[in-house]
Design an enzyme around this catalytic site. Sequence first.
Site, PDB file in Angstrom:
ATOM      1  CB  ILE A 328      -0.917   0.014   1.237  1.00 59.62           C
ATOM      2  CG1 ILE A 328      -1.611  -1.337   1.398  1.00 59.62           C
ATOM      3  CG2 ILE A 328      -1.957   1.127   1.143  1.00 59.62           C
ATOM      4  CD1 ILE A 328      -2.311  -1.518   2.725  1.00 59.62           C
ATOM      5  CD  GLU A 329      -1.696   4.271  -2.016  1.00 58.94           C
ATOM      6  OE1 GLU A 329      -2.716   4.902  -2.313  1.00 58.94           O
ATOM      7  OE2 GLU A 329      -1.560   3.042  -2.239  1.00 58.94           O
ATOM      8  CB  SER A 330       0.143   3.824   3.915  1.00 59.24           C
ATOM      9  OG  SER A 330       0.015   2.410   3.947  1.00 59.24           O
ATOM     10  N   GLY A 331       3.071   2.588   2.823  1.00 58.47           N
ATOM     11  CA  GLY A 331       4.322   1.964   3.233  1.00 58.47           C
ATOM     12  C   GLY A 331       4.148   0.580   3.808  1.00 58.47           C
TER      13      GLY A 331
END
Length: 523
Positions: A328-331
């Site tokens: 996920i782009e949140s990491g």
Amino acid sequence: MTVQFINAKRAAELIEDHTTVAIDGFIGFCLADDILGEIEERFKKEGHPRELSVVNVAGLGGDGKDRGINHFAHKGLMRRFLCSNLSLAPKLYPLIMDNAFPTFMIPQGVLSHMMRAIASRKPGVISQVGMKTFVDPRIDGGRINEAARESGDTIVELIRLHEEDYLFYPAFPLDVAIIKGSTADTKGNISMEKEALHLEQMEMAAAARNSGGIVMVQVDQVVEYGEIHPQKVVVPSTLVDYVITGKPENTGQHFIGDCRPIPSWCGDEKIPLDHIEPLPFDIHKVICRRSILQLHAGDFINLGIGISMGVSEVLNEEGLIEAISSSIESGVTGGVPAPGIATGAAYNPEAILKQPDIFDFYDGGGIDFAALGAAEIDRHGNVNVSKFAGKVTGPGGFINITQGAKTVCFLGTFTAGKSDIRIEDGRLRIIQDGPYIKFKKDVEHITFSGHYSREKGTQTVLYITERAVFQLTEGGLTLIEIAPGIDLEEDILGKMEFRPLISPDLKVMEERLFRPQLLGLKL
């Protein structure tokens, strides 16, 4: 400066008029809502702070009603707004559309990397992310409303390096950084052991400090100096000016439902993944199933919000979730991504990385497979998810992800609006179609550029719906599959604003996609 321990009301009093304020968070995660709420209360009572230039990297919707950036929905509080996403900020929409302040949007990954650029006093971020989308200065230059166009401000420029075009996003100083952690010690060191995400708290704090600004950190608790293991310190005390202990209702891991922390999101426990409910058997599941036919064992993948979130549930149901590496782009990497406004977290994550780190990998082409939504699609293969139906949602990390992935699948229903589409005996039956056409001659906003993708020539791009599958080819959008039971002219071509290319090898979608039994797929 010695770190000061103050309350949120005092923190709001320290923010001066006409300053640039950076706020960290991801939807309802890592959100310093006590501080944001007190800024709102002070403005309502005193009219200060006012005319703030506000920057946030990801969407700050909180609960999608009153939290996050919704606290700033007062005329006069902001003079300029720069962000990547507004999907959960309904209170701001009227102000933006009424041109109360110039509003600009650039890709989430660029804003995340911007914190590094400011911290290291680089001139800005140079990237090809955003090329030929609405961010490109040859199109809209990231300007969202008329106030932005009239402001004369330029947030992105076109430059040329080594015979190639790039976008240059100039850096700017920060006066205030507002971030969130789990624990502070009495010296001011910050850890994040209970957070579901690790974003760019360190980078944002360093950016404010090296700009001569101040850093405010909201935490859940304060412990004695030395009680936080140095390996767990995310923001060292030297970068912290003020620590605020949040109230239980305004702090914590998230602001979803009853706000109780989910231990498996931060790695405190692992839950049996077979306890996760499978998707109901409907057209959304068919769409997700068709997309996983593009997957290979060991693929590193990213899933967007909406229908595409169901891909992880289908993979889990098929027993394939451990055959790929989700991200996920949140990491967050590994595990099963959480649904809805819990987007950003995952059940049983393998790793929780920093957001700018994961975007480095994304931008360099590290994603093997990405599945994301699509509000509008046009004849050129362009996709719009950022501005439609009178709403400005913004791109979030969509541009970074779709430009960098090797295979991109855009998932969505063929039409929009209320419909009654059934699956009967392995065939699709349309009782009532959606009234709104999604396949437009030209999209309103270019969030994914079909032109740029074709120029690069390194991507496989599919557009998957319940009744038709298209592929981006040199000629544009090309129909390659139709669902069993569907009439080509009436149900597909008659519901589009343009006539796509039709593959000479047009196929019928696999019937097993339209059966309730497991696919029995092996990657």
